[in-house]
Motif scaffolding. Structure first.
Motif, PDB file in Angstrom:
ATOM      1  N   UNK A   6       2.660 -20.314 -23.787  1.00  0.00           N
ATOM      2  CA  UNK A   6       1.658 -19.312 -24.079  1.00  0.00           C
ATOM      3  C   UNK A   6       0.614 -20.090 -23.577  1.00  0.00           C
ATOM      4  N   UNK A   7       0.135 -21.362 -23.817  1.00  0.00           N
ATOM      5  CA  UNK A   7      -0.989 -22.045 -23.683  1.00  0.00           C
ATOM      6  C   UNK A   7      -0.764 -22.270 -22.341  1.00  0.00           C
ATOM      7  N   UNK A   8       0.242 -22.479 -21.294  1.00  0.00           N
ATOM      8  CA  UNK A   8       0.222 -22.596 -19.937  1.00  0.00           C
ATOM      9  C   UNK A   8       0.006 -21.274 -19.295  1.00  0.00           C
ATOM     10  N   UNK A   9       0.496 -20.209 -19.748  1.00  0.00           N
ATOM     11  CA  UNK A   9       0.297 -18.687 -19.337  1.00  0.00           C
ATOM     12  C   UNK A   9      -1.639 -18.634 -19.536  1.00  0.00           C
ATOM     13  N   UNK A  10      -1.973 -19.123 -20.564  1.00  0.00           N
ATOM     14  CA  UNK A  10      -3.494 -18.760 -20.771  1.00  0.00           C
ATOM     15  C   UNK A  10      -4.290 -19.642 -19.539  1.00  0.00           C
ATOM     16  N   UNK A  11      -3.694 -20.969 -19.396  1.00  0.00           N
ATOM     17  CA  UNK A  11      -4.288 -21.820 -18.419  1.00  0.00           C
ATOM     18  C   UNK A  11      -4.248 -21.255 -17.131  1.00  0.00           C
ATOM     19  N   UNK A  12      -3.118 -20.727 -16.784  1.00  0.00           N
ATOM     20  CA  UNK A  12      -2.925 -19.877 -15.411  1.00  0.00           C
ATOM     21  C   UNK A  12      -3.786 -18.806 -15.266  1.00  0.00           C
ATOM     22  N   UNK A  13      -4.070 -17.838 -16.264  1.00  0.00           N
ATOM     23  CA  UNK A  13      -5.088 -17.112 -16.168  1.00  0.00           C
ATOM     24  C   UNK A  13      -6.532 -17.548 -15.867  1.00  0.00           C
ATOM     25  N   UNK A  14      -6.912 -18.581 -16.615  1.00  0.00           N
ATOM     26  CA  UNK A  14      -8.107 -19.246 -16.386  1.00  0.00           C
ATOM     27  C   UNK A  14      -8.109 -19.938 -14.842  1.00  0.00           C
ATOM     28  N   UNK A  15      -7.263 -20.196 -14.515  1.00  0.00           N
ATOM     29  CA  UNK A  15      -7.423 -20.785 -12.952  1.00  0.00           C
ATOM     30  C   UNK A  15      -7.061 -19.769 -11.995  1.00  0.00           C
ATOM     31  N   UNK A  16      -6.368 -18.555 -12.139  1.00  0.00           N
ATOM     32  CA  UNK A  16      -6.472 -17.502 -11.312  1.00  0.00           C
ATOM     33  C   UNK A  16      -7.638 -16.440 -11.179  1.00  0.00           C
ATOM     34  N   UNK A  17      -8.132 -16.335 -12.380  1.00  0.00           N
ATOM     35  CA  UNK A  17      -9.263 -15.496 -12.554  1.00  0.00           C
ATOM     36  C   UNK A  17     -10.675 -16.243 -11.958  1.00  0.00           C
ATOM     37  N   UNK A  18     -11.287 -15.877 -10.696  1.00  0.00           N
ATOM     38  CA  UNK A  18     -12.299 -16.676 -10.315  1.00  0.00           C
ATOM     39  C   UNK A  18     -13.506 -15.956 -10.718  1.00  0.00           C
ATOM     40  N   UNK A  19     -14.654 -16.314 -10.052  1.00  0.00           N
ATOM     41  CA  UNK A  19     -15.755 -16.013 -10.383  1.00  0.00           C
ATOM     42  C   UNK A  19     -16.148 -14.375 -10.307  1.00  0.00           C
ATOM     43  N   UNK A  20     -16.898 -14.077 -11.303  1.00  0.00           N
ATOM     44  CA  UNK A  20     -17.254 -12.348 -11.382  1.00  0.00           C
ATOM     45  C   UNK A  20     -16.209 -11.606 -11.856  1.00  0.00           C
ATOM     46  N   UNK A  21     -15.171 -12.378 -12.342  1.00  0.00           N
ATOM     47  CA  UNK A  21     -13.916 -11.524 -12.918  1.00  0.00           C
ATOM     48  C   UNK A  21     -12.882 -11.177 -11.931  1.00  0.00           C
ATOM     49  N   UNK A  22     -13.171 -11.552 -10.637  1.00  0.00           N
ATOM     50  CA  UNK A  22     -12.098 -11.165  -9.634  1.00  0.00           C
ATOM     51  C   UNK A  22     -11.038 -12.407  -9.705  1.00  0.00           C
ATOM     52  N   UNK A  23      -9.973 -12.125  -9.525  1.00  0.00           N
ATOM     53  CA  UNK A  23      -8.709 -13.079  -9.525  1.00  0.00           C
ATOM     54  C   UNK A  23      -8.399 -13.547  -8.107  1.00  0.00           C
ATOM     55  N   UNK A  24      -7.978 -14.760  -8.084  1.00  0.00           N
ATOM     56  CA  UNK A  24      -7.603 -15.578  -7.072  1.00  0.00           C
ATOM     57  C   UNK A  24      -6.136 -15.132  -6.498  1.00  0.00           C
ATOM     58  N   UNK A  25      -5.466 -14.367  -7.244  1.00  0.00           N
ATOM     59  CA  UNK A  25      -4.149 -13.962  -7.020  1.00  0.00           C
ATOM     60  C   UNK A  25      -4.356 -12.400  -7.724  1.00  0.00           C
TER      61      UNK A  25
END
Length: 302
Positions: free
Chosen positions: A212-231
């Motif tokens: 679950x921690x890993x999924x949270x971290x992946x969301x941190x990495x995938x969500x970019x600036x301004x709430x826009x997601x890299x994926x």
């Protein structure tokens, strides 16, 4: 004493990138091999080659042979350096190994690295390149030994931990692989590929809280600036399914454990299992709330 001071000053200049000033000092005190390094730093290869040839005629050394090998990209010079030193100059073997690696001769690369590292093993960069060469030819045992050496000498080398994880996985040592990927993610927290591998091993080892921690971290990495997601805010739905099914199953099993009245309430096996499962469910629910708020809508999630 003055000679040593000037040499130290020249090396300091060279390390600072002031190669011209370093060269002047080296020529003043006849530090010819260091002068070659200065010329290389200044990208004056023809002048450096001329100087090396002159010095080899006057007073050859193993290092001069190696410098000629670097300048001409000729493997034979590293061999000459090795023989000239009585097979004791480890740098010659390291450079020879790197040249073999660049040519794709990984077996020769391993042999040369091993010869050099037997003399002086305190070169983590050499062990790393040796490990990569071993990976290329699927020599898992050699790769394991090489990356263990890197992580022993440079514990914060996250890429080596990740490679070691892959090697342990090939050697069918799942717990060792999991421990290695835990170290990798500790030092490469911004690398989403390592986080995805970490998630995979958490699921394999049934480490649901860490997953679950890993999924949270992946969301941190995938969500970019301004709430826009890299994926586009994608979530690993298959991983979520595995976690949910596991927690549902474990919850059912926890309630099936017979209660033992002889034990103190709250400390028996059944109570501990139920508490653990409730904690994980709360943690998972928090993740779902975050997915709802930050990631794109996916009916499979709900």
């Amino acid at each position: 004493a003055l000679w040593n001071l000037k040499r130290q000053l020249a090396m300091r200049y060279l390390n600072m990138g002031v190669a011209g000033s370093a060269l002047k000092i080296c020529e003043e005190v006849f530090l010819w091999e260091e002068a070659v390094d200065c010329l290389l730093a200044m990208d004056k290869k023809s002048r450096a080659t001329k100087l090396v040839r002159e010095r080899l005629e006057i007073s050859p050394t193993a290092n001069l042979y190696c410098q000629m090998g670097i300048l001409t990209q000729g493997i034979e010079w590293f061999e000459k350096a090795w023989e000239f030193s009585g097979k004791r100059y480890a740098r010659a073997k390291r450079l020879w190994a790197i040249a073999a690696f660049e040519l794709g001769d990984y077996q020769a690369c391993l042999k040369h690295f091993q010869d050099g590292l037997n003399i002086n093993p305190l070169f983590p960069s050499a062990w790393f390149r040796m490990g990569v060469a071993a990976l290329r030819i699927e020599d898992w045992k050699t790769a394991k030994r090489a990356f263990i050496q890197v992580t022993s000498q440079e514990p914060s080398e996250g890429e080596s931990w990740a490679n070691l994880c892959a090697v342990y996985d090939k050697l069918k040592q799942p717990r060792a692989a999991f421990n290695a990927i835990c170290e990798a993610v500790k030092y490469h927290r911004s690398n989403w590929k390592i986080w995805e591998n970490y998630l995979t091993f958490c699921l394999r080892e049934k480490e649901w809280s860490l997953a679950i921690d890993a999924l949270n971290s992946l969301i941190d990495l995938r969500v970019g600036y301004g709430g826009k997601s890299k994926k586009d805010g994608e979530v690993d739905v298959p991983a979520l399914v595995i976690i949910v099914e596991a927690l549902v199953s474990e919850n059912q099993q926890a309630y099936l454990i017979p209660a033992d009245d002889s034990k103190i309430v709250g400390t028996d096996e059944r109570s501990i299992a139920i508490k653990k499962n409730k904690f994980l469910c709360r943690k998972l629910n928090t993740l779902f709330q975050r997915i709802k708020a930050e990631c794109k809508s996916d009916p499979n999630v709900w």
